[in-house]
Design a protein around this motif. Structure first.
Motif, PDB file in Angstrom:
ATOM      1  N   HIS A 226       4.934   0.330   3.526  1.00  0.00           N
ATOM      2  CA  HIS A 226       4.071   1.504   3.686  1.00  0.00           C
ATOM      3  C   HIS A 226       2.687   1.220   3.107  1.00  0.00           C
TER       4      HIS A 226
ATOM      5  N   ALA B  31      -0.820   1.398   5.113  1.00  0.00           N
ATOM      6  CA  ALA B  31      -1.791   2.399   4.660  1.00  0.00           C
ATOM      7  C   ALA B  31      -3.121   1.757   4.285  1.00  0.00           C
TER       8      ALA B  31
ATOM      9  N   VAL C 111      -5.694   4.886   4.981  1.00  0.00           N
ATOM     10  CA  VAL C 111      -5.117   6.231   4.851  1.00  0.00           C
ATOM     11  C   VAL C 111      -4.239   6.273   3.609  1.00  0.00           C
ATOM     12  N   ASP C 112      -3.824   7.470   3.240  1.00  0.00           N
ATOM     13  CA  ASP C 112      -2.924   7.621   2.097  1.00  0.00           C
ATOM     14  C   ASP C 112      -1.545   7.055   2.436  1.00  0.00           C
TER      15      ASP C 112
ATOM     16  N   SER D  62       1.280   8.240   1.942  1.00  0.00           N
ATOM     17  CA  SER D  62       2.173   9.257   2.490  1.00  0.00           C
ATOM     18  C   SER D  62       2.068   9.351   4.014  1.00  0.00           C
ATOM     19  N   VAL D  63       0.878   9.052   4.552  1.00  0.00           N
ATOM     20  CA  VAL D  63       0.679   9.079   6.004  1.00  0.00           C
ATOM     21  C   VAL D  63       1.503   7.977   6.657  1.00  0.00           C
TER      22      VAL D  63
ATOM     23  N   LEU E  90       5.376   8.804   6.210  1.00  0.00           N
ATOM     24  CA  LEU E  90       5.820   9.851   7.128  1.00  0.00           C
ATOM     25  C   LEU E  90       5.825   9.341   8.567  1.00  0.00           C
ATOM     26  N   GLY E  91       4.793   8.574   8.920  1.00  0.00           N
ATOM     27  CA  GLY E  91       4.708   8.036  10.276  1.00  0.00           C
ATOM     28  C   GLY E  91       5.851   7.096  10.600  1.00  0.00           C
TER      29      GLY E  91
ATOM     30  N   SER F  33      -0.033   7.983  17.634  1.00  0.00           N
ATOM     31  CA  SER F  33       0.260   7.887  16.200  1.00  0.00           C
ATOM     32  C   SER F  33      -0.836   7.115  15.477  1.00  0.00           C
ATOM     33  N   PRO F  34      -1.175   7.507  14.246  1.00  0.00           N
ATOM     34  CA  PRO F  34      -2.149   6.736  13.461  1.00  0.00           C
ATOM     35  C   PRO F  34      -1.660   5.320  13.147  1.00  0.00           C
TER      36      PRO F  34
END
Length: 277
Positions: free
Chosen positions: A155, A159, A164-165, A167-168, A171-172, A187-188
């Motif tokens: 992760h 990230a 990005v954070d 958590s993004v 979660l993704g 999706s990011p």
């Protein structure tokens, strides 16, 4: 109708007795101490007052006779308590179909994580330790679909690349590879994988186009379940008790290192870069 239900239960029981994961749960479920309704209620109210969120980032609200329509995108203490009561009385594990990778549903792994942390083991009521594979499914996808496989996908790495954070990314990753291709594009996370794992993404595209988008999750669930069957068999052969929660295992603190070592050894043997930290 009654005969159909009986036949279904018998078929599931036969699967349970042939599955190391389900049989382990059946043998040792009575050694788990679930929280009482009052213990769970007080725990949830405390978390709610502290402003903590559940695993999906939703606020926890104690309705206490208030209208649930007044609270949007929340989860309620009362609902958690209903789930607890139902699962407390669930004794027989359920084995999902082949499309679900024959994962095993148990009263313990279906208990919301916010309540699972209250469960203890044995008459000494020892706390349980969670040992989970890090970013498991992205690494399983990389293994099966032609990823570079030089170092683990995490992760943090995704990230940082995307700016990005964490958590993004976390979660993704819960759903990214299970989506239809058109949804993956939105999706990011898509930029990271298209930039860094072009061959893997091409292979995924062709499989989802040919066999349907659900094929990816089916394959990952199968690999995950096969690995956990191996882990539980090896752990039980060492005389250690553990409990299955999909890509994680729970055990008592004194056995945590031994369980972790077995999980990491078997993941490495299978060629998966995911590890328990």
């Amino acid at each position: 109708m009654r005969n159909k239900i009986i036949n279904h239960v018998e078929a599931n029981l036969q699967k349970v007795l042939q599955c190391s994961i389900a049989k382990n749960e059946l043998l040792f479920r009575d050694m788990l101490n679930f929280p009482t309704q009052e213990e769970a209620k007080q725990h949830l109210i405390k978390i709610s007052k502290e402003g903590k969120k559940n695993k999906k980032g939703k606020d926890i609200v104690y309705l206490n006779r208030r209208n649930p329509k007044d609270f949007k995108d929340c989860v309620f203490v009362e609902d958690y308590l209903e789930i607890l009561e139902y699962l407390r009385n669930m004794t027989l594990p359920i084995i999902i179909s082949e499309n679900g990778g024959e994962r095993v549903i148990t009263s313990f792994n279906f208990l919301p994580s916010i309540l699972r942390e209250l469960v203890t083991f044995g008459y000494k009521k020892e706390k349980l330790v969670e040992l989970d594979y890090q970013t498991m499914h992205p690494n399983l996808v990389a293994h099966k679909y032609g990823g570079k496989n030089q170092e683990p996908i995490t992760h943090d790495k995704v990230a940082e690349y995307l700016g990005v954070d964490r958590s993004v990314a976390k979660l993704g990753h819960l759903s990214f590879f299970n989506l239809e291709w058109s949804m993956m594009l939105k999706s990011p996370l898509f930029k990271y994988y298209s930039d860094n794992e072009a061959q893997m993404m091409e292979n995924l595209y062709y499989e989802k186009t040919k066999n349907g988008y659900k094929e990816t999750s089916k394959s990952c669930f199968e690999m995950e379940t096969t690995l956990q069957r191996r882990n539980i068999t090896d752990i039980r052969n060492k005389g250690i008790i553990c409990f299955y929660v999909f890509d994680a295992l729970y055990t008592i603190e004194s056995d945590a290192k031994a369980v972790k070592d077995i999980m990491n050894k078997n993941a490495k043997k299978a060629g998966y870069l995911t590890q328990v930290k």
